[in-house]
Design an enzyme around this catalytic site. Sequence first.
Site, PDB file in Angstrom:
ATOM      1  N   SER A  38     -21.804   4.655 -25.447  1.00  0.00           N
ATOM      2  CA  SER A  38     -23.154   4.802 -25.847  1.00  0.00           C
ATOM      3  C   SER A  38     -23.251   5.939 -26.988  1.00  0.00           C
ATOM      4  CB  SER A  38     -24.421   4.213 -26.021  1.00  0.00           C
ATOM      5  OG  SER A  38     -24.271   3.187 -25.512  1.00  0.00           O
ATOM      6  N   HIS A  69     -22.891   0.904 -31.153  1.00  0.00           N
ATOM      7  CA  HIS A  69     -21.007   0.865 -31.111  1.00  0.00           C
ATOM      8  C   HIS A  69     -20.940   0.276 -31.141  1.00  0.00           C
ATOM      9  CE1 HIS A  69     -21.333   1.122 -26.274  1.00  0.00           C
ATOM     10  NE2 HIS A  69     -22.213   1.270 -26.558  1.00  0.00           N
ATOM     11  N   HIS A  91     -20.329  -4.886 -23.169  1.00  0.00           N
ATOM     12  CA  HIS A  91     -21.116  -5.261 -21.440  1.00  0.00           C
ATOM     13  C   HIS A  91     -21.809  -6.384 -21.366  1.00  0.00           C
ATOM     14  CE1 HIS A  91     -22.531  -2.029 -24.240  1.00  0.00           C
ATOM     15  NE2 HIS A  91     -21.697  -0.346 -22.557  1.00  0.00           N
ATOM     16  N   TYR A  93     -24.500  -7.042 -20.183  1.00  0.00           N
ATOM     17  CA  TYR A  93     -25.899  -7.378 -20.416  1.00  0.00           C
ATOM     18  C   TYR A  93     -25.582  -7.902 -21.856  1.00  0.00           C
ATOM     19  CZ  TYR A  93     -26.428  -3.099 -23.255  1.00  0.00           C
ATOM     20  OH  TYR A  93     -25.378  -2.267 -24.037  1.00  0.00           O
ATOM     21  N   GLU A  94     -24.893  -7.896 -22.560  1.00  0.00           N
ATOM     22  CA  GLU A  94     -24.695  -8.607 -24.117  1.00  0.00           C
ATOM     23  C   GLU A  94     -24.061 -10.017 -24.324  1.00  0.00           C
ATOM     24  OE1 GLU A  94     -23.080  -6.107 -27.303  1.00  0.00           O
ATOM     25  OE2 GLU A  94     -22.061  -5.162 -25.335  1.00  0.00           O
ATOM     26  N   ALA A 121     -22.575   6.446 -21.519  1.00  0.00           N
ATOM     27  CA  ALA A 121     -24.121   7.555 -21.549  1.00  0.00           C
ATOM     28  C   ALA A 121     -24.605   7.090 -20.314  1.00  0.00           C
ATOM     29  CB  ALA A 121     -24.705   6.951 -22.654  1.00  0.00           C
ATOM     30  N   MET A 222     -23.797   1.304 -17.121  1.00  0.00           N
ATOM     31  CA  MET A 222     -24.383  -0.206 -17.542  1.00  0.00           C
ATOM     32  C   MET A 222     -23.370  -1.216 -17.938  1.00  0.00           C
ATOM     33  SD  MET A 222     -27.667  -1.314 -19.510  1.00  0.00           S
ATOM     34  CE  MET A 222     -29.158  -0.332 -18.857  1.00  0.00           C
ATOM     35  N   SER A 223     -21.866   0.514 -17.579  1.00  0.00           N
ATOM     36  CA  SER A 223     -20.379  -0.241 -18.310  1.00  0.00           C
ATOM     37  C   SER A 223     -20.138   0.630 -17.017  1.00  0.00           C
ATOM     38  CB  SER A 223     -20.619   0.878 -19.648  1.00  0.00           C
ATOM     39  OG  SER A 223     -20.258   1.661 -19.298  1.00  0.00           O
ATOM     40  N   ASN A 246     -29.863  11.085 -20.489  1.00  0.00           N
ATOM     41  CA  ASN A 246     -31.826  11.428 -20.078  1.00  0.00           C
ATOM     42  C   ASN A 246     -31.713  11.513 -18.583  1.00  0.00           C
ATOM     43  OD1 ASN A 246     -30.904   7.454 -19.981  1.00  0.00           O
ATOM     44  ND2 ASN A 246     -32.399   7.988 -18.566  1.00  0.00           N
ATOM     45  N   HIS A 258     -33.282   3.758 -25.152  1.00  0.00           N
ATOM     46  CA  HIS A 258     -32.061   3.605 -25.803  1.00  0.00           C
ATOM     47  C   HIS A 258     -32.053   4.406 -27.147  1.00  0.00           C
ATOM     48  CE1 HIS A 258     -28.183   2.374 -26.893  1.00  0.00           C
ATOM     49  NE2 HIS A 258     -28.426   2.154 -27.703  1.00  0.00           N
TER      50      HIS A 258
HETATM   51  N1  HPA Z   1     -29.811   3.742 -16.590  1.00  0.00           N
HETATM   52  C1  HPA Z   1     -29.508   2.559 -17.256  1.00  0.00           C
HETATM   53  N2  HPA Z   1     -28.549   2.878 -18.035  1.00  0.00           N
HETATM   54  C2  HPA Z   1     -28.357   4.027 -18.446  1.00  0.00           C
HETATM   55  C3  HPA Z   1     -29.325   5.057 -18.745  1.00  0.00           C
HETATM   56  C4  HPA Z   1     -30.288   5.148 -17.569  1.00  0.00           C
HETATM   57  O1  HPA Z   1     -31.205   6.084 -18.001  1.00  0.00           O
HETATM   58  N3  HPA Z   1     -29.023   5.730 -19.368  1.00  0.00           N
HETATM   59  C5  HPA Z   1     -27.988   5.419 -20.830  1.00  0.00           C
HETATM   60  N4  HPA Z   1     -27.414   4.032 -20.076  1.00  0.00           N
END
Ligand code: HPA
Length: 284
Positions: A38, A69, A91, A93-94, A121, A222-223, A246, A258
Amino acid sequence: MLLRKPDFFALQDIDAIAAAVRERAGDFRPRVGLILGSGLGALADEAEAVAVIPTAELPDWPVSTVPGHAGRLVLGRLASQPVMILQGRVHYYEGYTMAQVGLPVRVMQRLGVEILIVTNAAGAVNPEFVPGDLMLITDHLNLIGMAGLNPLRGPNLDELGPRFPDMSRAYDPDLQTLARQVARQRNILLREGVYASLAGPSFETPADLRFLRVAGVDAVGMSTVPEVIVARHGGTRVLGISGISNKANLDGSTITTHEEVLEAGKVITPKLLALLRGVLQALP
Ligand code: HPA
């Protein structure tokens, strides 16, 4: 309309996609596969492209639905290595199945890719990490797999790898050494740690994050983990780099968005590009 998503791809399904890529790329043979996380898609613009293929034009290819993406395959040269770059992974989750999440790596393997560089990310669980940092993934915690979601579920593709693949060295030690050397030479701060993959799309609660920290996790996303499992099953060597987007919110004092993840990508991309260029140049 009820759309059933495939839980399994046979070798001929994978080979049909590889053939469709070859139709566009001719006899170009990628050695290194890159998956861009991402906010990191701009890296693909740096390649001298031989072919740029919108993934929506490939049979069975799962199309990314996430802002940030793009959904393109770029075949070409980066730092003089023949590469195949996936800009826009999908992903779980999609709504895609784990088989679909792993499919791009299968196609890469059939096209001759020997080394997979995965980027993502991630949120920093390690309190010393700050947004903008790069983290070399030294190992992962397959929480999503422990919960029953593994891309290798179903009949084993014996032609590609064993039923029960070893994961003791999921991230190639020599590639890690190379990445450390390049980072040192180029004065890039490269953190190191364990990446945990969760299903998402909701971010973690403070309790989730404290749990991850106790479990030895440094960054969460998440990947990546499903793709790495498929890569290792097929004998592909893996280098994994997280861009810390983050600070994960262990004490509940801040919120994660996001947008923040995409913003951090702008700081991370030039550093990541410098690191990856160096690694690609130094590959024996
Ligand atoms: N948590 C989960 N997935 C993420 C995060 C997070 O803080 N930052 C970027 N992808």
